[in-house]
Scaffold this active site. Structure first.
Site, short mmCIF file in Angstrom:
data_model
loop_
_atom_site.label_atom_id
_atom_site.label_comp_id
_atom_site.label_asym_id
_atom_site.label_seq_id
_atom_site.Cartn_x
_atom_site.Cartn_y
_atom_site.Cartn_z
N ARG A 147 0.79 -1.22 0.00
CA ARG A 147 0.00 0.00 0.00
C ARG A 147 0.83 1.28 0.00
NH1 ARG A 147 -3.31 -3.85 1.53
NH2 ARG A 147 -1.42 -4.55 2.54
N THR A 148 1.85 1.33 0.85
CA THR A 148 2.57 2.60 0.95
C THR A 148 3.22 2.95 -0.39
OG1 THR A 148 2.94 2.18 3.29
CG2 THR A 148 4.31 3.86 2.27
N LYS A 163 25.98 -3.95 -3.82
CA LYS A 163 27.43 -3.80 -4.02
C LYS A 163 28.09 -3.11 -2.83
CE LYS A 163 26.74 -3.07 -8.98
NZ LYS A 163 26.94 -2.10 -10.06
N ARG A 198 11.60 3.75 2.52
CA ARG A 198 11.26 2.78 3.57
C ARG A 198 12.51 1.97 3.85
NH1 ARG A 198 6.09 -1.14 4.04
NH2 ARG A 198 5.24 0.84 4.73
#
Ligand code: NCD
Length: 310
Positions: free
Chosen positions: A56-57, A85, A106
């Site tokens: 959702r976010t 990396k 996030r």
């Protein structure tokens, strides 16, 4: 409309109540007259940098930008980016701001968005950092509460489930106590109570009533809003504890019959087991509408941070 151009949103305390009101007011208009805003972000680019899973976010931010005529880029699997990396977050952010006008991040580490905001020349929005904060879910929740109750003050609200690791709870309760007249019930197993730091903060700063309890049934008849949460499996150190606690609270039709007729049942989603499917048909179930409000509030937030509210 208040001017929030160029600001970051790392924690809900970055916003005054007047600024929150401004974001909610525009979101309400965007919901009513979406067509009027379809060109607002033409030429703007949103980057979504998701180092943790999301449905959702991430998608509501992307949908919000697309609905305002802007463009999107980003990743949802950090292992497919240069992080694999060994690149640091600071270096990623330093270049990202040349690629986008606003960044939603996030990250599993608490404080990562705060760090990113120190390196970014464009607004950083916290899309959830570990078990810490989730300010845009809070804006979504406030818009939902406003829609169902017409106010965010003078409400009895119960938070139920994983109050220890549930970042949506941390951000929402910290914000709701800033409105007058609230009464808050904290329902959780002993092991998953609200973090001490937050409990002390609430006691220090608010005149609201805060009541800790273990039983959902005792509280149900007295509340206006029930905010259910998932036990946050990914934050547990051992699986046995998760398995023992995962079904601590399950809202079903029988329990719901104890509640007021105008109760509002909220959940940030995803739900696992904590709300029985039979509850979905009850008019008090607001969680799917809540997910939809997330698009309008994110449209409004980005318009504010980009300085293009009109
Ligand atoms: C929440 C989150 O990521 O913290 N989900 C969301 O953003 N709607 C809640 C959760 O994962 O339990």
């Amino acid at each position: 409309m208040l001017n929030l151009r160029g600001r970051h949103l790392v924690s809900p305390s970055d916003l005054t109540l007047a600024e929150i009101d401004s974001i909610i007011a525009l979101a309400q208009d965007m919901q009513r007259q979406r067509g009027n805003y379809s060109e607002l972000c033409r030429g703007k680019i949103l980057a979504t940098l998701f180092y943790e899973p999301s449905t959702r976010t991430k998608l509501s931010f992307e949908s919000a930008m697309l609905r305002m005529g802007g463009s999107i880029l980003g990743f949802s699997d950090a292992n497919a980016s240069a992080v694999a990396k060994g690149e640091s977050l600071a270096d990623t952010i330093r270049v990202m701001d040349a690629y986008a006008d606003i960044i939603v991040l996030r990250h599993p580490k608490e404080g990562a968005p705060k760090l990113a905001s120190a390196y970014s020349r464009v607004p950083i929005v916290n899309g959830g950092d570990g078990g810490h904060q989730h300010p845009t879910q809070t804006l979504t929740d406030l818009l939902t509460i406003q829609a169902y109750k017409g106010r965010c003050s003078d409400l009895s609200v119960a938070f139920c489930g994983d109050l220890r690791y549930g970042r949506t709870v941390h951000s929402l309760i910290e914000t709701l106590v800033r409105y007058p007249g609230g009464k808050f019930y904290l329902i959780s197993p002993e092991e998953l109570v609200l973090p001490l730091r937050l409990r002390e903060y609430l006691q220090r700063t608010s005149s609201c009533q805060i009541i800790e309890c273990r039983s959902m049934e005792d509280v149900l008849p007295h509340i206006d809003i029930l905010y259910m949460t998932r036990i946050q499996k990914e934050r547990f150190f051992n699986e046995a504890d998760y398995l023992r606690l995962k079904n601590s609270y399950i809202l079903d039709a029988a329990k719901l019959s104890l509640a007021k007729q105008d109760l509002v049942v909220m959940h940030p989603l995803p739900r696992v087991n904590e709300i029985a499917y039979e509850v979905d048909a009850d008019p008090r179930a607001a969680y799917f509408a809540q997910a939809e409000y997330g698009v309008y509030v994110r449209m409004s937030l980005m318009a504010h941070l980009l300085g293009v509210t009109s």
